[in-house]
Write an enzyme that holds these catalytic residues in place. Structure first.
Site, PDB file in Angstrom:
ATOM      1  N   HIS A 159       0.808  -1.224   0.000  1.00  0.00           N
ATOM      2  CA  HIS A 159       0.000   0.000   0.000  1.00  0.00           C
ATOM      3  C   HIS A 159       0.841   1.273   0.000  1.00  0.00           C
ATOM      4  O   HIS A 159       0.373   2.330  -0.438  1.00  0.00           O
ATOM      5  CB  HIS A 159      -0.948  -0.005   1.202  1.00  0.00           C
ATOM      6  CG  HIS A 159      -2.253   0.680   0.949  1.00  0.00           C
ATOM      7  ND1 HIS A 159      -2.386   1.783   0.126  1.00  0.00           N
ATOM      8  CD2 HIS A 159      -3.506   0.431   1.406  1.00  0.00           C
ATOM      9  CE1 HIS A 159      -3.654   2.177   0.104  1.00  0.00           C
ATOM     10  NE2 HIS A 159      -4.345   1.370   0.869  1.00  0.00           N
ATOM     11  N   ASP A 389      -8.387  -5.854 -19.534  1.00  0.00           N
ATOM     12  CA  ASP A 389      -8.541  -6.805 -20.645  1.00  0.00           C
ATOM     13  C   ASP A 389      -7.153  -7.102 -21.199  1.00  0.00           C
ATOM     14  O   ASP A 389      -6.556  -6.273 -21.880  1.00  0.00           O
ATOM     15  CB  ASP A 389      -9.450  -6.202 -21.720  1.00  0.00           C
ATOM     16  CG  ASP A 389      -9.685  -7.154 -22.885  1.00  0.00           C
ATOM     17  OD1 ASP A 389      -9.048  -8.228 -22.932  1.00  0.00           O
ATOM     18  OD2 ASP A 389     -10.502  -6.821 -23.761  1.00  0.00           O
TER      19      ASP A 389
END
Length: 442
Positions: A159, A389
């Site tokens: 993070h 994608d």
């Protein structure tokens, strides 16, 4: 579920990258210190099958990953401490972990509604933190192939290096390169843009960084001599349709002059109400809701497109449980008021406030923050979580690969764009039983 690892590789940038130490802003340091887990699921559709070739081909993905790490070079680095002990990123090009695996006995359908249970966590490589912050990759990835032909991509991202927006910027850019499309927006790597003013001049008390309210009920006597084991927790996910959300809104005042509330404020008020009721909070019990907000467009001047780092500011509506469990409008008004306060002045004040704190690690949120009677509700609705994608189609689901703390929840958009929203939440097991009955009772 049995998982067989085919192999693992440390993927390095395809070209030489800047060897620098990247300064972290205070916003990069007040985040949990572990890797944020998320999982994508892909079904092998007819188009992918007709295309032939290897579905989610590891070699193709590794090549694209190496290309992506050139502009996103901090991802290939390691955490380090500067001379004052402050955490920074050593951009040393050591690479990210890429694992390929098979789950020969499992299918995508076995994961049901994709609740972030331990099964999802197993789709993400485990990180060993025992040898210090410079010993592990900032990013770990795992592609798991199922017997149905579908695939999961598990992501563990430290993070300190990125928030959700920047993390997705990287993943989606990697996916674009994998299908032969150039990166649309290059990362902007300079975190001094969110440095505090000189001298720091906070103009608000910043309740978001103050300790979370504790339960008013006194500790039982045995707690004075022995620390009791934490109660068991349960994780679940609940899908609210567009119609459900409309019915929630119908409970609010309408007509000319009626206040306007965001969809998040309405849904958050409902979840906060249900959690408070399920927990049996007395009316006078203070409870705090933690709402993560993106500062990229709130700060003025706004940050450059592609700013890479953490820019999360937290709105924290605070109220007595009696107000939260009353009308939906009361809860929504409390939340909306806190959200509306998050303008550039407030955010700049927060940066100044953090600059003056002697120990930022004391402000890192964790189990002590979100547990009963409090709640964290992070929305991923405006994040492009379904845009990855890689050349074989978009994911059918993307969401958290686990929920670290009791009292933490996420709001997720639908992959189909049908207007539904899902709430993934962790609560004490006995509270979850009641919450399940309340979440759709409106």
């Amino acid at each position: 579920m049995k998982i067989n690892v085919r192999g693992s590789t440390m993927v390095r940038p395809a070209e030489e990258t800047p060897r620098v130490r990247l300064w972290n802003s205070s916003l990069d340091l007040v985040v949990p210190r572990f890797h944020t887990p998320s999982v994508y699921f892909f079904r092998r559709g007819e188009a992918a099958a007709a295309e032939g070739g290897s579905y989610f081909d590891g070699e193709r993905m590794r090549r694209a990953l190496a290309e992506a790490l050139v502009p996103f070079y901090p991802m290939a680095g390691r955490l380090a401490h500067d001379e004052d002990g402050r955490v920074e990123i050593d951009c040393n090009g050591e690479g990210v972990l890429f694992v390929e695996a098979d789950a020969p006995g499992a299918t995508v359908d076995d994961f049901g509604d994709f609740a972030p249970t331990m099964d999802l966590k197993r789709l993400i490589p485990t990180v060993d933190y025992t040898d210090g912050i410079s010993s592990f990759p900032i990013l770990v990835l795992q592609v798991t192939h199922f017997k149905c032909g579908g695939v999961a991509l598990g992501v563990g991202m430290q993070h300190h290096v990125a928030d959700g927006f920047s993390g997705l910027h990287f993943i989606n850019s990697w996916a674009d390169l994998c299908r032969g499309v150039p990166i649309a927006v290059m990362p902007f790597i300079d975190r001094t843009l969110v440095r505090a003013r000189d001298p720091p001049a906070p103009s608000h008390p910043h309740v978001e960084y103050q300790p979370a309210p504790a339960m008013l009920a006194p500790e039982p006597p045995q707690a004075l001599t022995a620390k009791p084991a934490p109660p068991p927790t349960a994780v679940d996910i609940f899908k609210l349709s567009r119609s459900d959300l409309g019915r929630l809104r119908s409970q609010l005042p309408r007509g000319e002059g009626a206040p306007r509330y965001s969809t998040y404020a309405v849904l958050a008020a409902h979840v906060w109400r249900c959690a408070s009721l399920a927990r049996g909070l007395p009316a006078e019990q203070p409870t705090k809701l933690y709402c993560a907000t993106d500062g990229r467009q709130r700060l003025q001047p706004s940050l450059p497109d592609g700013y890479f780092g953490n820019v999360i500011f937290t709105a924290t509506p605070l109220a007595e449980a009696g107000r939260v469990t009353g009308s939906l409008a009361d809860g929504a008004a409390t939340i909306q008021s806190a959200l509306d306060r998050m303008d550039s002045g407030y955010c700049r004040s927060a940066l100044d406030y953090l600059e003056l704190q002697p120990d930022l690690s004391a402000l890192v949120r964790g189990a002590h923050t979100f547990r009963c009677p409090n709640l964290g509700l992070t929305s991923w609705v405006r994040l492009p979580i379904h845009d990855a994608d890689f050349g074989w189609g978009r994911p059918v689901f993307m969401g958290p690969g686990g929920i670290a703390y009791e009292g933490l929840a996420f709001v997720l958009p639908s992959a189909s764009g049908d207007g539904s929203l899902s709430v993934a939440i962790s609560l004490q097991a006995e509270h979850m039983e009641k919450f399940r009955k309340m979440i759709f009772d409106f």
